[in-house]
Design an enzyme around this catalytic site. Structure first.
Site, PDB file in Angstrom:
ATOM      1  CB  CYS A  24      -0.914   0.018   1.223  1.00 28.97           C
ATOM      2  SG  CYS A  24      -2.277  -1.092   1.013  1.00 28.97           S
TER       3      CYS A  24
HETATM    4  N1  CO8 Z   1     -20.833  -9.530   5.025  1.00 28.84           N
HETATM    5  C1  CO8 Z   1     -21.518  -9.653   6.198  1.00 28.84           C
HETATM    6  N2  CO8 Z   1     -20.912  -9.811   7.405  1.00 28.84           N
HETATM    7  C2  CO8 Z   1     -19.566  -9.850   7.410  1.00 28.84           C
HETATM    8  C3  CO8 Z   1     -18.790  -9.729   6.248  1.00 28.84           C
HETATM    9  C4  CO8 Z   1     -19.480  -9.580   5.017  1.00 28.84           C
HETATM   10  N3  CO8 Z   1     -18.840  -9.457   3.854  1.00 28.84           N
HETATM   11  N4  CO8 Z   1     -17.495  -9.791   6.586  1.00 28.84           N
HETATM   12  C5  CO8 Z   1     -17.445  -9.939   7.919  1.00 28.84           C
HETATM   13  N5  CO8 Z   1     -18.702  -9.989   8.418  1.00 28.84           N
HETATM   14  C6  CO8 Z   1     -19.100 -10.165   9.828  1.00 28.84           C
HETATM   15  C7  CO8 Z   1     -18.017 -10.883  10.632  1.00 28.84           C
HETATM   16  O1  CO8 Z   1     -18.120 -12.272  10.535  1.00 28.84           O
HETATM   17  C8  CO8 Z   1     -18.304 -10.375  12.032  1.00 28.84           C
HETATM   18  O2  CO8 Z   1     -19.355 -11.105  12.588  1.00 28.84           O
HETATM   19  P1  CO8 Z   1     -19.331 -11.461  14.155  1.00 28.84           P
HETATM   20  O3  CO8 Z   1     -19.316 -10.124  14.881  1.00 28.84           O
HETATM   21  O4  CO8 Z   1     -20.589 -12.236  14.338  1.00 28.84           O
HETATM   22  O5  CO8 Z   1     -18.063 -12.245  14.368  1.00 28.84           O
HETATM   23  C9  CO8 Z   1     -18.787  -8.954  11.802  1.00 28.84           C
HETATM   24  O6  CO8 Z   1     -19.242  -8.911  10.448  1.00 28.84           O
HETATM   25  C10 CO8 Z   1     -17.701  -7.929  12.001  1.00 28.84           C
HETATM   26  O7  CO8 Z   1     -16.518  -8.378  11.306  1.00 28.84           O
HETATM   27  P2  CO8 Z   1     -15.154  -7.659  11.402  1.00 28.84           P
HETATM   28  O8  CO8 Z   1     -14.838  -7.404  12.842  1.00 28.84           O
HETATM   29  O9  CO8 Z   1     -14.144  -8.391  10.567  1.00 28.84           O
HETATM   30  O10 CO8 Z   1     -15.529  -6.299  10.652  1.00 28.84           O
HETATM   31  P3  CO8 Z   1     -14.818  -4.915  10.699  1.00 28.84           P
HETATM   32  O11 CO8 Z   1     -15.758  -3.921  11.217  1.00 28.84           O
HETATM   33  O12 CO8 Z   1     -13.442  -4.991  11.299  1.00 28.84           O
HETATM   34  O13 CO8 Z   1     -14.613  -4.612   9.140  1.00 28.84           O
HETATM   35  C11 CO8 Z   1     -12.772  -4.588   7.579  1.00 28.84           C
HETATM   36  C12 CO8 Z   1     -13.793  -5.446   8.356  1.00 28.84           C
HETATM   37  C13 CO8 Z   1     -13.577  -3.701   6.630  1.00 28.84           C
HETATM   38  C14 CO8 Z   1     -11.882  -5.502   6.780  1.00 28.84           C
HETATM   39  C15 CO8 Z   1     -11.981  -3.720   8.567  1.00 28.84           C
HETATM   40  O14 CO8 Z   1     -11.457  -4.503   9.611  1.00 28.84           O
HETATM   41  C16 CO8 Z   1     -10.824  -2.996   7.905  1.00 28.84           C
HETATM   42  O15 CO8 Z   1     -10.985  -2.284   6.924  1.00 28.84           O
HETATM   43  N6  CO8 Z   1      -9.648  -3.091   8.486  1.00 28.84           N
HETATM   44  C17 CO8 Z   1      -8.477  -2.410   7.966  1.00 28.84           C
HETATM   45  C18 CO8 Z   1      -7.927  -3.228   6.900  1.00 28.84           C
HETATM   46  C19 CO8 Z   1      -6.884  -2.544   6.095  1.00 28.84           C
HETATM   47  O16 CO8 Z   1      -6.756  -1.365   5.984  1.00 28.84           O
HETATM   48  N7  CO8 Z   1      -6.147  -3.350   5.445  1.00 28.84           N
HETATM   49  C20 CO8 Z   1      -5.195  -2.897   4.568  1.00 28.84           C
HETATM   50  C21 CO8 Z   1      -5.153  -3.893   3.518  1.00 28.84           C
HETATM   51  S1  CO8 Z   1      -4.605  -3.279   2.047  1.00 28.84           S
HETATM   52  C22 CO8 Z   1      -2.907  -3.303   1.948  1.00 28.84           C
HETATM   53  O17 CO8 Z   1      -2.186  -3.156   2.862  1.00 28.84           O
HETATM   54  C23 CO8 Z   1      -2.356  -3.531   0.591  1.00 28.84           C
HETATM   55  C24 CO8 Z   1      -2.090  -4.953   0.365  1.00 28.84           C
HETATM   56  C25 CO8 Z   1      -1.697  -5.143  -1.058  1.00 28.84           C
HETATM   57  C26 CO8 Z   1      -2.839  -5.077  -2.023  1.00 28.84           C
HETATM   58  C27 CO8 Z   1      -3.582  -6.368  -2.110  1.00 28.84           C
HETATM   59  C28 CO8 Z   1      -4.352  -6.457  -3.400  1.00 28.84           C
HETATM   60  C29 CO8 Z   1      -5.189  -7.694  -3.500  1.00 28.84           C
END
Ligand code: CO8
Length: 375
Positions: free
Chosen positions: A157
């Protein structure tokens, strides 16, 4: 005469095809339903878990993403494939990423009033390159007719900001007149469209920036780079194990750990304070406080992350104008997000206004530039 490096042009190339949350979720849920029917006996025997369903509402609320662009839509939503179908190109054809890069580069060159002969270096800097060699940058250099040299850089990133840092140093040192930094982010082949937690995160795009010395710059919008700052700290929380060893390790090339995967919650919790502290100390090095900043072009991974970081810095919510969000339309485009935000939201700034470009993500890595509008 001043050899201060300036950003004198920016180019944004957006793929024609988009996928809305609704389309993506419909495909994922159909895949999950099929999987659950086909594995009913094992699920009922407790041997494997049923696949959970995804939801468009969750995606928008948790991430701010409404849609994403994709280089090749065919195949990605097909439940019998779940990955884009990108036609293989011959060695004598322009490669996919080089084509994306050239599209963005031409726009940046036009904006900066630069011709091929004005540019000394091409840096292609992104999360993945489609091959190890010859470098995509050298292919782009050849396609654009640029003399000098080119090289590829991978910093996930932070690839775009780290690439800009190298360009800044070369121009400041006088070893290059103009540097073209390009970020052809072709993320979709690495997205696991069968993973509910990450199937919605990424989109494809290409961005390009020209950095040159202030005394050669002629474009109508120029930003002096006052300084750069980088930080890395090892973490396994965002990872892809795809690599050139795959042939020798005899593992399943489609295994989930070969694709992008992350501990999203941990990333959120750990990276936000790191990024806020990094930006604050970078600004302080230049004698500025967050209140002095007119525009924040932040990495676009998650709207809640951006708001939290800006709030930590400003002590209040940022306005949409102060910290523009593009991930509703583009999703997370790996390193290109902050550059898309810059490309779409810089012309209204006034002379001497201060801005910050900052990326944060896998590595972990954080890269920032403090810039000032010249004219
Ligand atoms: N639909 C419905 N429910 C879902 C879904 C979905 N798609 N996904 C998860 N849930 C559920 C979970 O199971 C969980 O349920 P429960 O509470 O019953 O366990 C609930 O929703 C909450 O889940 P999370 O706690 O996982 O949800 P968050 O609020 O944390 O949101 C995110 C998830 C959006 C992924 C969030 O954690 C986030 O954005 N975190 C930061 C991530 C980030 O910035 N990462 C950077 C990655 S990019 C990078 O560095 C570059 C890499 C290189 C590029 C790669 C290219 C492919």
């Amino acid at each position: 005469m001043s050899n201060t490096p300036v950003i004198s042009g920016v180019g944004l190339w957006t793929p024609e095809n988009a996928i809305t949350n609704e389309e993506l979720v419909m495909s994922y849920n159909a895949y999950a339903e099929k999987f659950n029917v086909e594995h009913k006996a094992q699920i009922e025997a407790g041997q494997i878990d049923a696949m959970p369903f995804s939801s468009a509402e969750f995606i928008e609320k948790a991430s701010g993403i409404k849609q994403r662009y994709i280089y090749q839509k065919e195949g990605a939503l097909d439940i019998d494939r779940m990955r884009p179908l990108i036609p293989k190109r011959r060695d004598d054809e322009l490669s996919h990423q080089a084509e994306m890069a050239v599209n963005a580069a031409k726009k940046a060159m036009l904006q900066a009033n630069k011709k091929a002969e004005d540019i000394d270096v091409v840096i292609v800097s992104c999360a993945y390159t489609e091959r190890a060699y010859p470098a995509i940058a050298i292919e782009v250099q050849g396609a654009l007719g640029i003399e000098g040299f080119g090289f590829d850089m991978l910093v996930a990133c932070s690839a775009a900001t780290f690439g800009l840092h190298r360009a800044y140093e070369m121009v400041k040192a006088g070893s290059a007149r103009s540097v073209l930094v390009i970020n052809p982010e072709l993320t979709s082949p690495q997205v696991n469209y069968t993973d509910r937690d990450s199937h919605f995160i990424f989109g494809d795009v290409a961005t390009a920036v020209i950095i040159e010395s202030e005394d050669t710059a002629t474009s109508s919008h120029q930003f002096a780079i006052l300084g750069t700052k980088a930080k890395t700290q090892f973490s396994n929380n965002i990872r892809s194990n795809f690599g050139y060893l795959s042939r020798a390790t005899d593992e399943d090339p489609y295994a989930a750990d070969r694709l992008f995967h992350q501990e999203g919650r941990k990333v959120f919790k750990e990276v936000c304070p790191m990024a806020a502290e990094h930006i604050q100390s970078h600004l302080a090095q230049h004698g500025y406080a967050p209140d002095n900043v007119s525009r924040w072009w932040l990495h676009q991974a998650n709207i809640n992350m951006n708001q939290l970081i800006a709030k930590r810095l400003l002590g209040r919510d940022p306005s949409a104008q102060e910290a523009p969000i593009v991930l509703d339309q583009y999703a997370n485009t790996a390193s290109a997000g902050s550059i898309i935000a810059f490309a779409l939201h810089h012309e209204d700034l006034k002379q001497d206004d201060i801005g910050v470009i900052c990326s944060f993500g896998a590595g972990y890595s954080i890269g920032s530039l403090v810039i000032q509008k010249r004219h």
